[in-house]
Scaffold this motif. Sequence first.
Motif, short mmCIF file in Angstrom:
data_model
loop_
_atom_site.label_atom_id
_atom_site.label_comp_id
_atom_site.label_asym_id
_atom_site.label_seq_id
_atom_site.Cartn_x
_atom_site.Cartn_y
_atom_site.Cartn_z
N THR A 74 20.02 -24.92 -3.51
CA THR A 74 19.41 -24.26 -4.66
C THR A 74 19.01 -22.84 -4.28
N PHE A 75 18.77 -22.04 -5.29
CA PHE A 75 18.32 -20.67 -5.09
C PHE A 75 17.03 -20.63 -4.26
N ASN A 76 16.07 -21.47 -4.61
CA ASN A 76 14.79 -21.49 -3.91
C ASN A 76 14.92 -21.97 -2.47
N GLU A 77 15.80 -22.95 -2.23
CA GLU A 77 16.06 -23.40 -0.86
C GLU A 77 16.57 -22.25 0.00
N CYS A 78 17.47 -21.50 -0.56
CA CYS A 78 18.07 -20.39 0.19
C CYS A 78 17.06 -19.28 0.45
N LEU A 79 16.21 -19.00 -0.55
CA LEU A 79 15.15 -18.02 -0.34
C LEU A 79 14.27 -18.43 0.84
N LYS A 80 13.92 -19.70 0.88
CA LYS A 80 13.10 -20.22 1.97
C LYS A 80 13.86 -20.14 3.29
N GLY A 81 15.17 -20.45 3.25
CA GLY A 81 15.99 -20.41 4.45
C GLY A 81 16.12 -19.04 5.06
N TRP A 82 15.94 -18.00 4.24
CA TRP A 82 16.06 -16.62 4.72
C TRP A 82 14.80 -16.12 5.42
N LYS A 83 13.65 -16.78 5.23
CA LYS A 83 12.37 -16.21 5.66
C LYS A 83 12.33 -15.88 7.15
N THR A 84 12.75 -16.80 8.00
CA THR A 84 12.73 -16.54 9.44
C THR A 84 13.72 -15.44 9.81
N HIS A 85 14.91 -15.52 9.23
CA HIS A 85 15.95 -14.53 9.54
C HIS A 85 15.53 -13.12 9.13
N VAL A 86 14.97 -12.99 7.93
CA VAL A 86 14.66 -11.66 7.42
C VAL A 86 13.57 -11.00 8.26
N GLN A 87 12.67 -11.79 8.79
CA GLN A 87 11.64 -11.25 9.67
C GLN A 87 12.25 -10.64 10.93
N THR A 88 13.19 -11.39 11.54
CA THR A 88 13.87 -10.90 12.73
C THR A 88 14.69 -9.65 12.43
N ILE A 89 15.40 -9.67 11.32
CA ILE A 89 16.26 -8.54 10.94
C ILE A 89 15.42 -7.28 10.73
N ASN A 96 24.39 -19.67 -5.89
CA ASN A 96 22.98 -19.75 -5.49
C ASN A 96 22.73 -19.06 -4.15
N THR A 97 23.63 -19.26 -3.20
CA THR A 97 23.45 -18.62 -1.89
C THR A 97 23.56 -17.10 -2.00
N THR A 98 24.50 -16.63 -2.80
CA THR A 98 24.69 -15.19 -2.98
C THR A 98 23.50 -14.56 -3.71
N LYS A 99 23.01 -15.24 -4.73
CA LYS A 99 21.85 -14.75 -5.48
C LYS A 99 20.63 -14.61 -4.58
N ALA A 100 20.42 -15.59 -3.71
CA ALA A 100 19.26 -15.56 -2.80
C ALA A 100 19.39 -14.41 -1.80
N LEU A 101 20.60 -14.13 -1.34
CA LEU A 101 20.80 -13.01 -0.42
C LEU A 101 20.47 -11.69 -1.11
N PHE A 102 20.95 -11.52 -2.33
CA PHE A 102 20.64 -10.30 -3.08
C PHE A 102 19.13 -10.15 -3.28
N GLU A 103 18.48 -11.24 -3.69
CA GLU A 103 17.05 -11.21 -3.97
C GLU A 103 16.24 -10.88 -2.71
N THR A 104 16.71 -11.34 -1.56
CA THR A 104 16.00 -11.15 -0.30
C THR A 104 16.12 -9.72 0.22
N PHE A 105 17.30 -9.11 0.10
CA PHE A 105 17.57 -7.87 0.82
C PHE A 105 17.68 -6.61 -0.03
N TRP A 106 18.23 -6.69 -1.22
CA TRP A 106 18.59 -5.45 -1.93
C TRP A 106 17.37 -4.64 -2.36
N LYS A 107 16.20 -5.23 -2.33
CA LYS A 107 14.97 -4.51 -2.70
C LYS A 107 14.31 -3.81 -1.52
N GLU A 108 14.79 -4.06 -0.30
CA GLU A 108 14.13 -3.56 0.90
C GLU A 108 14.58 -2.13 1.23
N ASP A 109 13.61 -1.26 1.55
CA ASP A 109 13.93 0.13 1.88
C ASP A 109 14.74 0.25 3.17
#
Length: 334
Positions: free
Chosen positions: A218-233, A278-291
Amino acid sequence: MKINKLLIVFSVLLLQSCTSQSKKINGISFVASREAVNQSHIKPVVNLNANYAAVMPFGFIKNLNHPDIVFNTNRQWFGETKEGAKQYIEELYKSNIKVMLKPQIWVWHGEFTGYIEMKNKTDWSVLETSYSKFILEYAQLAQEMKVDIFCIGTELEKFIENRPNYWKKLIVKVKKIYKGKLTYAANWNEFRRTPFWNDLDYIGVDAYFPVSHSKTPTFNECLKGWKTHVQTISEISNKNKKPILFTEFGYRSVDYSGKEPWKSDRSMYQVNFEAQTNTTKALFETFWKEDWFAGGFIWKWFHNHSKSGGDNNSQFTPQNKPVEALIRKQYHLK
């Protein structure tokens, strides 16, 4: 009056600055084909609202321990050669699509390039000479065509790990030829150890991070799955004071698409468009807003759009699938 005029000028400049900073690289990975391309092949890229394309010529080696790279031969597909890459760039430019030139290595039988590793110093020396010839020839093309970004390698972890000094010297040589922006495409589990980010303009990441173990994530699962990765990135970006560029990103339209997104195993064939979307939508939501995030290149886009992807396709391409509309919408945002 003078003060008011100065304020107006300052406001315009500030607005232009903010706009330029927020403009993302909305790219596609334009797959090399047997033939030349024309505007009928570029029009679907424009219709996707993409503003960049990765052009990907290839060099070939026989196996993971073989030091000689073969490239620009008449046995290759047209798009895999220097002549073909130039022709693709010319056609993309006609539609105002900017280019990242991304020459890549293919190991016969499709073995993973990250495992390329020589057995002795002599072979390492041969590989270095061969790779330099390969990459510097394309650096010359990048400069000739004035492409915006040049990628000096893709997923070559063992090569870099064993020969870091060679890569530092190679970057110096590239910079003497090519005057644009530089990156390297590190695999998702490699980029933290890449030693030369300070010498490049973008931290390039092939973003196949695992984000869900579900059959249909699901979209929400993927958002949650990104949390650790996005911090490292973001930490790597801040540490090196460089923006992150997803030199490749995307998911297959298949069951468990978020579990091991790097897999292209043809035994995985159950088509699942919801998983891809769903996976693609979560990636966009996680990253495209970041400076600190520069944008990325969807994997992968074939030149013959009408015959690519579609209802029975379980591979990476978004073409003629529901996720294509999602990408078009995201790429339309300013």
